[in-house]
Design an enzyme around this catalytic site. Structure first.
Site, PDB file in Angstrom:
ATOM      1  N   LYS A 192      20.783   1.603  14.238  1.00 53.16           N
ATOM      2  CA  LYS A 192      21.858   0.634  14.265  1.00 53.16           C
ATOM      3  C   LYS A 192      21.844   0.083  15.867  1.00 53.16           C
ATOM      4  O   LYS A 192      21.629   0.976  16.801  1.00 53.16           O
ATOM      5  CB  LYS A 192      23.119   0.997  13.858  1.00 53.16           C
ATOM      6  CG  LYS A 192      24.075   1.982  14.654  1.00 53.16           C
ATOM      7  CD  LYS A 192      25.462   1.825  14.043  1.00 53.16           C
ATOM      8  CE  LYS A 192      26.243   2.690  14.774  1.00 53.16           C
ATOM      9  NZ  LYS A 192      27.691   2.141  15.332  1.00 53.16           N
ATOM     10  N   LYS A 233      26.236  12.636  16.600  1.00 54.82           N
ATOM     11  CA  LYS A 233      26.655  12.648  18.033  1.00 54.82           C
ATOM     12  C   LYS A 233      26.704  14.128  18.860  1.00 54.82           C
ATOM     13  O   LYS A 233      26.832  14.309  19.890  1.00 54.82           O
ATOM     14  CB  LYS A 233      28.123  12.049  18.119  1.00 54.82           C
ATOM     15  CG  LYS A 233      28.049  10.586  17.902  1.00 54.82           C
ATOM     16  CD  LYS A 233      28.981   9.720  18.737  1.00 54.82           C
ATOM     17  CE  LYS A 233      28.982   8.474  18.185  1.00 54.82           C
ATOM     18  NZ  LYS A 233      29.830   7.402  18.750  1.00 54.82           N
ATOM     19  N   LYS A 246      26.530   0.828  21.182  1.00 55.17           N
ATOM     20  CA  LYS A 246      26.877   0.664  22.671  1.00 55.17           C
ATOM     21  C   LYS A 246      26.097   1.750  23.532  1.00 55.17           C
ATOM     22  O   LYS A 246      25.609   1.689  24.812  1.00 55.17           O
ATOM     23  CB  LYS A 246      28.218   1.239  22.888  1.00 55.17           C
ATOM     24  CG  LYS A 246      29.270   0.182  22.469  1.00 55.17           C
ATOM     25  CD  LYS A 246      30.777   0.612  22.523  1.00 55.17           C
ATOM     26  CE  LYS A 246      31.517  -0.351  21.919  1.00 55.17           C
ATOM     27  NZ  LYS A 246      32.745   0.313  21.130  1.00 55.17           N
TER      28      LYS A 246
HETATM   29  N1  AQP Z   1      25.416  -2.275  14.572  1.00 57.08           N
HETATM   30  C1  AQP Z   1      26.671  -2.488  14.027  1.00 57.08           C
HETATM   31  N2  AQP Z   1      26.600  -3.559  12.974  1.00 57.08           N
HETATM   32  C2  AQP Z   1      27.895  -3.743  12.201  1.00 57.08           C
HETATM   33  N3  AQP Z   1      29.026  -3.351  12.916  1.00 57.08           N
HETATM   34  C3  AQP Z   1      28.958  -2.427  13.744  1.00 57.08           C
HETATM   35  N4  AQP Z   1      29.953  -1.819  14.354  1.00 57.08           N
HETATM   36  C4  AQP Z   1      29.461  -0.760  15.303  1.00 57.08           C
HETATM   37  N5  AQP Z   1      28.258  -1.026  15.294  1.00 57.08           N
HETATM   38  C5  AQP Z   1      27.980  -1.910  14.685  1.00 57.08           C
HETATM   39  C6  AQP Z   1      31.256  -2.021  14.190  1.00 57.08           C
HETATM   40  O1  AQP Z   1      32.286  -2.336  15.274  1.00 57.08           O
HETATM   41  C7  AQP Z   1      33.320  -1.651  14.983  1.00 57.08           C
HETATM   42  C8  AQP Z   1      33.939  -0.925  16.342  1.00 57.08           C
HETATM   43  O2  AQP Z   1      32.954   0.084  16.571  1.00 57.08           O
HETATM   44  P1  AQP Z   1      33.441   1.063  17.790  1.00 57.08           P
HETATM   45  O3  AQP Z   1      33.481   0.627  18.921  1.00 57.08           O
HETATM   46  O4  AQP Z   1      34.729   1.483  17.199  1.00 57.08           O
HETATM   47  O5  AQP Z   1      32.527   2.323  17.266  1.00 57.08           O
HETATM   48  P2  AQP Z   1      31.008   2.636  17.228  1.00 57.08           P
HETATM   49  O6  AQP Z   1      30.577   2.290  15.922  1.00 57.08           O
HETATM   50  O7  AQP Z   1      30.801   3.965  17.598  1.00 57.08           O
HETATM   51  O8  AQP Z   1      30.287   1.577  18.252  1.00 57.08           O
HETATM   52  P3  AQP Z   1      28.846   1.642  18.693  1.00 57.08           P
HETATM   53  O9  AQP Z   1      28.433   0.543  19.290  1.00 57.08           O
HETATM   54  O10 AQP Z   1      27.952   2.218  17.492  1.00 57.08           O
HETATM   55  O11 AQP Z   1      29.107   2.876  19.704  1.00 57.08           O
HETATM   56  P4  AQP Z   1      28.063   4.350  19.818  1.00 57.08           P
HETATM   57  O12 AQP Z   1      26.838   3.921  20.610  1.00 57.08           O
HETATM   58  O13 AQP Z   1      28.985   5.089  20.789  1.00 57.08           O
HETATM   59  O14 AQP Z   1      28.077   5.068  18.575  1.00 57.08           O
HETATM   60  C9  AQP Z   1      33.379  -0.745  13.664  1.00 57.08           C
HETATM   61  O15 AQP Z   1      34.141  -1.398  12.528  1.00 57.08           O
HETATM   62  C10 AQP Z   1      31.944  -0.592  13.619  1.00 57.08           C
HETATM   63  O16 AQP Z   1      31.808  -0.414  12.091  1.00 57.08           O
END
Ligand code: AQP
Length: 344
Positions: A207, A114, A210
């Site tokens: 992966k 990030k 968001k």
């Molecule tokens: N692609 C994924 N597959 C399985 N699990 C996932 N999680 C996120 N993406 C996947 C799980 O969702 C929970 C909450 O995630 P979060 O919102 O706290 O954080 P994150 O991982 O930063 O979500 P994003 O969507 O991937 O956001 P960005 O784009 O900002 O990096 C966690 O248990 C996570 O493991």
């Protein structure tokens, strides 16, 4: 004495929830409440490690809490709340900032990803400290199990390192206070099932996330039937038919991803999905997957919409959850304050 089994997990209100959040985390929250005492948090303090518009943050906090409940989390049986309401999260995070080592934090791959490239000078200090706050979230409740997606594995390892170092550095003081030597538990990550890492529908080497700039890369929990079907139809695949056994998915990341999604949505295994679809082409599998995804996600989206239409009721169950969380949190913080040597 072994620690009392307790589950903690959280999701950030930092944008629209997607299928990865649902299958990797929220669906698992629902399963674990059958066997465990569970605390599910909307981690708004984590969300502001990157800029969030205040109005949008408020909306998103309520939507994530509503999505938990719409997915089947019971806010009466469990604790559901937003993190910032329980001030002890920030307090314990500060203590952990002084336990965790710079070297440990610098090795965190999520931070490295990030903060890479042009953003390097413009990232917040909070983003660097993020995993230390996450350790505080978990250990404040002495949680023994944390259901998360595979991407959180390294942060859970750091949580274990922080717990072990705290228990060790303060061993004498912990004993003097008459507390158990393993004051903080060494928490187990619960990363299981066929969809621990849901991949982008456009690029199966990344992966589903968001922050992906391509809308077509992710299915949102709030997408309608038409959007879900279109995104699955346009998902990148190879030209081969599906294999009959799991071994045949090796080296076929796109196929493995879609089969894993199907398995998770239908509460079965990849092997069982391939037993049904082996030998069939995408023309048969994609519509079946789209129908399944719509059947499973549409009721959750409808119920989420119904709940967010009444924000006062969401705020009420979050306030109730926060009051119950704060009781546990303050008990831990009182102990931590005396262990560390603070007065008062
Ligand atoms: N692609 C994924 N597959 C399985 N699990 C996932 N999680 C996120 N993406 C996947 C799980 O969702 C929970 C909450 O995630 P979060 O919102 O706290 O954080 P994150 O991982 O930063 O979500 P994003 O969507 O991937 O956001 P960005 O784009 O900002 O990096 C966690 O248990 C996570 O493991």
């Amino acid at each position: 004495m072994p620690h009392h089994p307790r589950v903690f997990s959280g999701t950030q209100p930092s944008g629209d929830l997607h299928l990865g959040n649902y299958l990797g985390a929220i669906k698992r929250y629902v399963e674990m409440q059958k066997t465990h005492e569970c605390i599910y948090c909307v981690v708004d303090m984590h969300a502001i490690t990157v800029w969030q518009e205040p109005d949008e943050l408020r909306r998103s906090i309520r939507e994530v809490a509503a999505a938990y409940v719409a997915s089947g989390v019971d806010p009466k049986k469990n604790i559901v709340f937003n993190q910032s309401r329980v001030r002890q999260h920030a307090e314990l995070a500060w203590v952990f900032n002084c336990v965790a080592r710079m070297g440990w934090m610098e090795r965190m791959t999520q931070f490295k990803d990030k903060s890479a490239g042009k953003n390097a000078e413009n990232i917040s200090l909070g983003l660097f400290a993020y995993p230390s706050l996450m350790a505080a979230d978990i250990l404040l409740y002495k949680a023994t199990h944390v259901p998360v997606g595979d991407d959180q594995k390294q942060h859970l390892e750091l949580t274990r390192d922080i717990a072990a170092k705290f228990n060790n550095d303060y061993a004498r003081s912990i004993a003097e206070q008459g507390l158990e030597a393993d004051f903080f538990p060494i928490t187990d990550p619960v990363i299981a099932g066929p969809a621990t890492r849901v991949m982008s529908l456009k690029d199966a080497s990344k992966k589903m996330s968001k922050s992906d700039t391509s809308e077509g890369a992710r299915i949102l929990l709030m997408d309608d039937a038409d959007q879900i079907s279109k995104k699955i139809k346009r998902a990148t695949t190879d030209p081969e038919p599906l294999p009959s056994e799991e071994k045949g998915l090796e080296g076929r990341a796109e196929a493995a991803n879609l089969v894993g999604i199907y398995a998770a949505l239908s509460d079965t295994t990849k092997a069982a999905v391939l037993a049904e679809f082996g030998g069939k082409g995408w023309g048969a599998f994609k519509p079946a997957l789209a129908d399944l995804a719509v059947a499973k996600l549409a009721p959750i989206a409808d119920e989420t919409r119904r709940l967010v239409a009444d924000p006062a009721s969401i705020d009420a169950f979050m306030a109730d959850g926060a009051a119950r969380a704060a009781e546990i949190a303050e008990k831990t913080m009182k102990e931590v304050r005396s262990i560390v040597g603070f007065i008062g």
